[in-house]
Design a protein around this motif. Structure first.
Motif, PDB file in Angstrom:
ATOM      1  N   THR A 248     -52.264 -41.988 -85.383  1.00 31.38           N
ATOM      2  CA  THR A 248     -52.378 -43.428 -85.596  1.00 31.38           C
ATOM      3  C   THR A 248     -51.487 -43.910 -86.732  1.00 31.38           C
ATOM      4  O   THR A 248     -51.151 -43.170 -87.655  1.00 31.38           O
ATOM      5  CB  THR A 248     -53.835 -43.821 -85.911  1.00 31.38           C
ATOM      6  N   VAL A 249     -51.135 -45.189 -86.625  1.00 35.64           N
ATOM      7  CA  VAL A 249     -50.404 -45.885 -87.678  1.00 35.64           C
ATOM      8  C   VAL A 249     -51.341 -46.952 -88.237  1.00 35.64           C
ATOM      9  O   VAL A 249     -51.754 -47.868 -87.514  1.00 35.64           O
ATOM     10  CB  VAL A 249     -49.116 -46.532 -87.134  1.00 35.64           C
ATOM     11  N   THR A 250     -51.697 -46.840 -89.502  1.00 33.02           N
ATOM     12  CA  THR A 250     -52.568 -47.821 -90.138  1.00 33.02           C
ATOM     13  C   THR A 250     -51.775 -49.087 -90.439  1.00 33.02           C
ATOM     14  O   THR A 250     -50.630 -49.028 -90.901  1.00 33.02           O
ATOM     15  CB  THR A 250     -53.156 -47.249 -91.438  1.00 33.02           C
ATOM     16  N   LEU A 251     -52.374 -50.235 -90.172  1.00 29.15           N
ATOM     17  CA  LEU A 251     -51.722 -51.525 -90.385  1.00 29.15           C
ATOM     18  C   LEU A 251     -52.335 -52.187 -91.609  1.00 29.15           C
ATOM     19  O   LEU A 251     -53.559 -52.301 -91.699  1.00 29.15           O
ATOM     20  CB  LEU A 251     -51.907 -52.423 -89.160  1.00 29.15           C
ATOM     21  N   VAL A 252     -51.507 -52.639 -92.540  1.00 26.47           N
ATOM     22  CA  VAL A 252     -52.002 -53.252 -93.772  1.00 26.47           C
ATOM     23  C   VAL A 252     -51.605 -54.721 -93.809  1.00 26.47           C
ATOM     24  O   VAL A 252     -50.420 -55.057 -93.760  1.00 26.47           O
ATOM     25  CB  VAL A 252     -51.458 -52.526 -95.017  1.00 26.47           C
ATOM     26  N   GLY A 253     -52.609 -55.589 -93.892  1.00 22.67           N
ATOM     27  CA  GLY A 253     -52.374 -57.023 -93.951  1.00 22.67           C
ATOM     28  C   GLY A 253     -53.256 -57.749 -92.953  1.00 22.67           C
ATOM     29  O   GLY A 253     -53.498 -57.255 -91.849  1.00 22.67           O
ATOM     30  N   GLU A 254     -53.757 -58.907 -93.348  1.00 24.21           N
ATOM     31  CA  GLU A 254     -54.585 -59.696 -92.434  1.00 24.21           C
ATOM     32  C   GLU A 254     -53.700 -60.375 -91.399  1.00 24.21           C
ATOM     33  O   GLU A 254     -52.813 -61.161 -91.739  1.00 24.21           O
ATOM     34  CB  GLU A 254     -55.383 -60.741 -93.218  1.00 24.21           C
ATOM     35  N   MET A 255     -53.948 -60.069 -90.137  1.00 24.22           N
ATOM     36  CA  MET A 255     -53.115 -60.563 -89.049  1.00 24.22           C
ATOM     37  C   MET A 255     -53.946 -61.330 -88.031  1.00 24.22           C
ATOM     38  O   MET A 255     -55.169 -61.186 -87.971  1.00 24.22           O
ATOM     39  CB  MET A 255     -52.416 -59.391 -88.344  1.00 24.22           C
ATOM     40  N   PHE A 256     -53.259 -62.091 -87.195  1.00 26.18           N
ATOM     41  CA  PHE A 256     -53.908 -62.722 -86.059  1.00 26.18           C
ATOM     42  C   PHE A 256     -54.465 -61.611 -85.171  1.00 26.18           C
ATOM     43  O   PHE A 256     -53.803 -60.584 -84.964  1.00 26.18           O
ATOM     44  CB  PHE A 256     -52.890 -63.576 -85.298  1.00 26.18           C
ATOM     45  N   PRO A 257     -55.685 -61.741 -84.644  1.00 29.71           N
ATOM     46  CA  PRO A 257     -56.336 -60.634 -83.927  1.00 29.71           C
ATOM     47  C   PRO A 257     -55.521 -60.020 -82.796  1.00 29.71           C
ATOM     48  O   PRO A 257     -55.687 -58.836 -82.476  1.00 29.71           O
ATOM     49  CB  PRO A 257     -57.622 -61.286 -83.399  1.00 29.71           C
ATOM     50  N   VAL A 258     -54.637 -60.816 -82.186  1.00 33.18           N
ATOM     51  CA  VAL A 258     -53.853 -60.278 -81.076  1.00 33.18           C
ATOM     52  C   VAL A 258     -52.777 -59.317 -81.561  1.00 33.18           C
ATOM     53  O   VAL A 258     -52.371 -58.407 -80.834  1.00 33.18           O
ATOM     54  CB  VAL A 258     -53.217 -61.433 -80.272  1.00 33.18           C
ATOM     55  N   ALA A 273     -50.753 -44.579 -81.699  1.00 27.90           N
ATOM     56  CA  ALA A 273     -51.745 -45.638 -81.512  1.00 27.90           C
ATOM     57  C   ALA A 273     -51.876 -46.430 -82.806  1.00 27.90           C
ATOM     58  O   ALA A 273     -51.601 -45.914 -83.895  1.00 27.90           O
ATOM     59  CB  ALA A 273     -53.103 -45.048 -81.119  1.00 27.90           C
ATOM     60  N   ALA A 274     -52.282 -47.674 -82.674  1.00 25.89           N
ATOM     61  CA  ALA A 274     -52.542 -48.496 -83.854  1.00 25.89           C
ATOM     62  C   ALA A 274     -53.875 -48.095 -84.463  1.00 25.89           C
ATOM     63  O   ALA A 274     -54.889 -48.031 -83.766  1.00 25.89           O
ATOM     64  CB  ALA A 274     -52.552 -49.973 -83.484  1.00 25.89           C
ATOM     65  N   GLY A 275     -53.874 -47.821 -85.747  1.00 26.34           N
ATOM     66  CA  GLY A 275     -55.102 -47.465 -86.442  1.00 26.34           C
ATOM     67  C   GLY A 275     -55.810 -48.699 -86.964  1.00 26.34           C
ATOM     68  O   GLY A 275     -55.518 -49.828 -86.550  1.00 26.34           O
ATOM     69  N   PRO A 276     -56.736 -48.518 -87.871  1.00 30.20           N
ATOM     70  CA  PRO A 276     -57.467 -49.658 -88.439  1.00 30.20           C
ATOM     71  C   PRO A 276     -56.524 -50.602 -89.191  1.00 30.20           C
ATOM     72  O   PRO A 276     -55.439 -50.223 -89.621  1.00 30.20           O
ATOM     73  CB  PRO A 276     -58.462 -49.004 -89.404  1.00 30.20           C
ATOM     74  N   VAL A 277     -56.983 -51.826 -89.335  1.00 29.13           N
ATOM     75  CA  VAL A 277     -56.284 -52.821 -90.135  1.00 29.13           C
ATOM     76  C   VAL A 277     -56.963 -52.898 -91.493  1.00 29.13           C
ATOM     77  O   VAL A 277     -58.165 -53.066 -91.591  1.00 29.13           O
ATOM     78  CB  VAL A 277     -56.303 -54.201 -89.450  1.00 29.13           C
ATOM     79  N   VAL A 278     -56.164 -52.736 -92.541  1.00 31.03           N
ATOM     80  CA  VAL A 278     -56.652 -52.873 -93.919  1.00 31.03           C
ATOM     81  C   VAL A 278     -56.249 -54.249 -94.435  1.00 31.03           C
ATOM     82  O   VAL A 278     -55.085 -54.623 -94.319  1.00 31.03           O
ATOM     83  CB  VAL A 278     -56.056 -51.769 -94.823  1.00 31.03           C
ATOM     84  N   PRO A 279     -57.191 -55.052 -94.972  1.00 28.04           N
ATOM     85  CA  PRO A 279     -58.595 -54.780 -95.267  1.00 28.04           C
ATOM     86  C   PRO A 279     -59.429 -54.551 -94.001  1.00 28.04           C
ATOM     87  O   PRO A 279     -59.277 -55.260 -93.009  1.00 28.04           O
ATOM     88  CB  PRO A 279     -59.054 -56.043 -95.988  1.00 28.04           C
ATOM     89  N   THR A 280     -60.307 -53.559 -94.071  1.00 30.04           N
ATOM     90  CA  THR A 280     -61.094 -53.167 -92.911  1.00 30.04           C
ATOM     91  C   THR A 280     -62.323 -54.061 -92.759  1.00 30.04           C
ATOM     92  O   THR A 280     -62.665 -54.836 -93.646  1.00 30.04           O
ATOM     93  CB  THR A 280     -61.556 -51.706 -93.044  1.00 30.04           C
ATOM     94  N   ARG A 281     -62.985 -53.931 -91.608  1.00 33.88           N
ATOM     95  CA  ARG A 281     -64.207 -54.689 -91.349  1.00 33.88           C
ATOM     96  C   ARG A 281     -65.459 -53.840 -91.496  1.00 33.88           C
ATOM     97  O   ARG A 281     -66.560 -54.319 -91.277  1.00 33.88           O
ATOM     98  CB  ARG A 281     -64.146 -55.279 -89.929  1.00 33.88           C
ATOM     99  N   GLU A 282     -65.299 -52.570 -91.855  1.00 34.02           N
ATOM    100  CA  GLU A 282     -66.449 -51.679 -92.003  1.00 34.02           C
ATOM    101  C   GLU A 282     -66.040 -50.511 -92.889  1.00 34.02           C
ATOM    102  O   GLU A 282     -64.862 -50.109 -92.900  1.00 34.02           O
ATOM    103  CB  GLU A 282     -66.908 -51.180 -90.634  1.00 34.02           C
ATOM    104  N   TRP A 283     -66.985 -49.963 -93.633  1.00 37.01           N
ATOM    105  CA  TRP A 283     -66.642 -48.911 -94.588  1.00 37.01           C
ATOM    106  C   TRP A 283     -66.041 -47.692 -93.896  1.00 37.01           C
ATOM    107  O   TRP A 283     -65.031 -47.142 -94.346  1.00 37.01           O
ATOM    108  CB  TRP A 283     -67.876 -48.496 -95.399  1.00 37.01           C
ATOM    109  N   ARG A 284     -66.635 -47.255 -92.804  1.00 41.95           N
ATOM    110  CA  ARG A 284     -66.158 -46.028 -92.168  1.00 41.95           C
ATOM    111  C   ARG A 284     -64.731 -46.166 -91.636  1.00 41.95           C
ATOM    112  O   ARG A 284     -64.053 -45.157 -91.413  1.00 41.95           O
ATOM    113  CB  ARG A 284     -67.108 -45.600 -91.049  1.00 41.95           C
ATOM    114  N   GLU A 285     -64.258 -47.398 -91.444  1.00 40.85           N
ATOM    115  CA  GLU A 285     -62.864 -47.593 -91.032  1.00 40.85           C
ATOM    116  C   GLU A 285     -61.888 -47.190 -92.126  1.00 40.85           C
ATOM    117  O   GLU A 285     -60.718 -46.895 -91.853  1.00 40.85           O
ATOM    118  CB  GLU A 285     -62.632 -49.050 -90.640  1.00 40.85           C
ATOM    119  N   LEU A 286     -62.347 -47.176 -93.370  1.00 43.21           N
ATOM    120  CA  LEU A 286     -61.480 -46.754 -94.467  1.00 43.21           C
ATOM    121  C   LEU A 286     -61.064 -45.297 -94.300  1.00 43.21           C
ATOM    122  O   LEU A 286     -59.915 -44.933 -94.585  1.00 43.21           O
ATOM    123  CB  LEU A 286     -62.200 -46.943 -95.805  1.00 43.21           C
TER     124      LEU A 286
END
Length: 542
Positions: A248-258, A273-286
């Motif tokens: 996965t590639v982690t994405l950093v920055g608040e983006m439009f959901p699409v 694959a696209a990994g979680p977006v940081v800031p995350t929406r849940e702790w375990r996503e960190l």
């Protein structure tokens, strides 16, 4: 609206619930006799309590000096290095703490407590709920006595113990605003964990963090540091949706959901694959964010977060897949970072670049544009506008220059476009007057001034950044709204002609007789205010 019962044992109820629901917390009170850290009353800066209204209008220089004197030098020096100011002190922006508050309120099973002046807390909670937060915001009240004696820290500690219910929360975030930071309230002395609930204490003073965008990084970086430490110590929880079978590639920055979805589609031909977006929406996503093959620095100003990824040994790629040139360069960089074979990189390019070129050609933009904002994606939007055919002359961003936006800056400056980091309102307005655009994209005051000049304008945050920007989906997304705004020039001219002569400034409005200006009145009160200021200064020196 709020209910707090403070009887010496801290916060008895979590207060202010703008969403209208009943606050939830652990009902089991902690014994008041428990050992508490000894706080040196001399370390508390009492000068911070004498400020007008205990608020941020005490003056940035005075509060910065007070905070350093109270033991916050290390934190403030780190902020100064991570988020450099200048050429002026600070861009015009909303209270920085709104950024970190917003990050915490968007996370599942995460509680938020603010420590600051009541007026500041009210403004932040109001703004948060205005922007859609449906969570309770905790508040620990204080006065000069509790601040100076150290009781405020004990009240915060009581509140944290009361709320630390693992059935409800994974983490509790406590944020010091200006006055508690200037007074040296030591959140670092709070327990790191209570009943399995993580405790994250951060300082987000307006005099130390330049913008609300960078305040997002303050909290995101603190959480990543905590999560990285946990992962280094042993097994951690898997993501709610399971572990990705692909790197996965982690994405950093608040983006439009699409956008994360679109990025994932572009990574798929490369076996990524696209990994979680940081800031995350849940702790375990960190944990999943840290468990990546590399990081895409979509927004370039997350300095503290990138430091944690670097400490975890994760490479970082700047810029983003915007437009034809941006997508081509980004796919190449990501592929090389992840060690993807040449044929797979080319396959991704061959699949998506023709689609982007077709979308750009189908939805052209014609017109001169100046642009400014404070979200951090301003340079990316400018690139997309240029590739759509727009004549962009100026790009201003409230964020600082970092290595992760260099590719975008070089691309824009090579086309003769002025890029202004840490842009002030005055610089944005100067660009508006100098380049005389057909459309001004900017912050609220820029849009207001443009409309006064009969120049069509669009508010960047609500109308531009809240749209897809990446890959084929982003290629034509701006054209509709931008072209519609450009087409409004005739309407502005009609309104200007209709209202011409009704007066401006003191003479604005409808009058039987046009008011007469009296500059001597202004001069009189200006001298009066100067005399009062001089008297106050003399009194301070006594």
């Amino acid at each position: 609206m709020s209910s707090n019962i403070n009887n010496g044992e801290g916060l008895r109820e979590v207060v202010y619930d703008g969403a209208g629901s009943t606050p939830t917390a652990n009902d089991a009170d902690q014994p008041s006799s428990r050992a508490l850290p000894v706080i040196d009353g001399n370390a508390i800066n009492t000068a911070a309590t004498t400020a007008d209204g205990l608020g941020c209008h005490a003056g940035a220089d005075e509060m910065l000096a007070a905070a350093k004197a109270a033991g916050k030098s290390e934190t403030l020096d780190r902020y100064a290095a991570d988020y450099p100011k200048g050429p002026h002190d600070q861009p015009q922006s909303m209270c920085p703490a709104f950024g970190s508050l917003r990050v915490g309120l968007r996370m599942r099973r995460t509680a938020t407590i603010l420590s600051g002046s009541a007026c500041c807390v009210y403004g932040l909670t109001f703004t948060s709920h205005f922007y859609g937060a449906r969570r309770t915001v905790g508040y620990v009240p204080f006065n000069s006595e509790s601040l100076v004696t150290g009781q405020l820290f004990e009240d915060i500690r009581d509140a944290v113990f009361k709320m630390a219910d693992p059935a409800l929360y994974d983490a509790i975030v406590i944020t010091n605003l200006c006055v508690p930071t200037a007074s040296g309230v030591p959140l670092q002395l709070l327990p790191k964990e209570i009943n399995g609930v993580r405790i994250i204490g951060i300082d987000v003073p307006g005099f130390g963090v330049p913008t609300h965008a960078e305040a997002k990084d303050v909290l995101a970086g603190a959480m990543l540091r905590y999560a990285r430490t946990e992962a280094e110590l042993g097994p951690v929880a898997a993501p709610r949706g399971g572990v990705s079978e692909k790197p996965t590639v982690t994405l950093v920055g608040e983006m439009f959901p699409v956008d994360p979805i679109g990025i994932g589609m572009m990574l798929e031909p490369m076996g990524l694959a696209a990994g979680p977006v940081v800031p995350t929406r849940e702790w375990r996503e960190l944990y999943a964010a840290l468990d990546c093959v590399g990081v895409a620095a979509i927004h370039p100003f997350y300095t503290a977060s990138y430091r944690e990824f670097t400490a975890a040994g994760r490479p970082i790629v700047g810029s983003a897949p915007v437009g034809y040139d941006g997508t081509e360069a980004w796919l190449e960089s990501i592929g090389q970072m992840a060690g993807v074979a040449r044929d797979r990189i080319d396959a991704a390019k061959n699949k998506f670049l023709p689609m982007i070129k077709a979308a750009l050609a189908k939805m052209p933009i014609t017109g001169r544009i100046t642009m400014s904002g404070y979200e951090g994606s301003e340079l990316l939007v400018a690139r997309l506008l240029v590739e759509s055919g727009a004549d962009v002359r100026y790009v201003g961003t409230a964020c600082p220059r970092t290595p992760y936006s260099e590719a975008d800056r070089e691309w824009l400056t090579a086309r003769g476009i002025h890029v202004q980091y840490r842009a002030s309102l005055e610089q944005d307005l100067a660009a508006l007057h100098e380049f005389k655009p057909d459309l001004a994209i900017g912050t609220t005051p820029v849009v207001q001034k443009a409309k006064e000049l009969s120049v069509p304008s669009l508010y960047f945050t609500n109308l531009i950044s809240a749209r897809p920007l990446m890959g084929p989906a982003g290629a034509g997304s701006l054209a509709t709204v931008v072209n519609a705004a450009l087409g409004n020039k005739a309407r502005f001219d009609t309104m200007s002609a209709f209202f011409e002569g009704v007066g401006t400034g003191f003479a604005s409005g409808v009058w039987e007789d046009v008011p007469q200006d009296h500059p001597e009145f202004r001069d009189h009160y200006k001298r009066h205010l100067a005399k009062l200021a001089k008297a106050r200064k003399a009194q301070e020196m006594v």
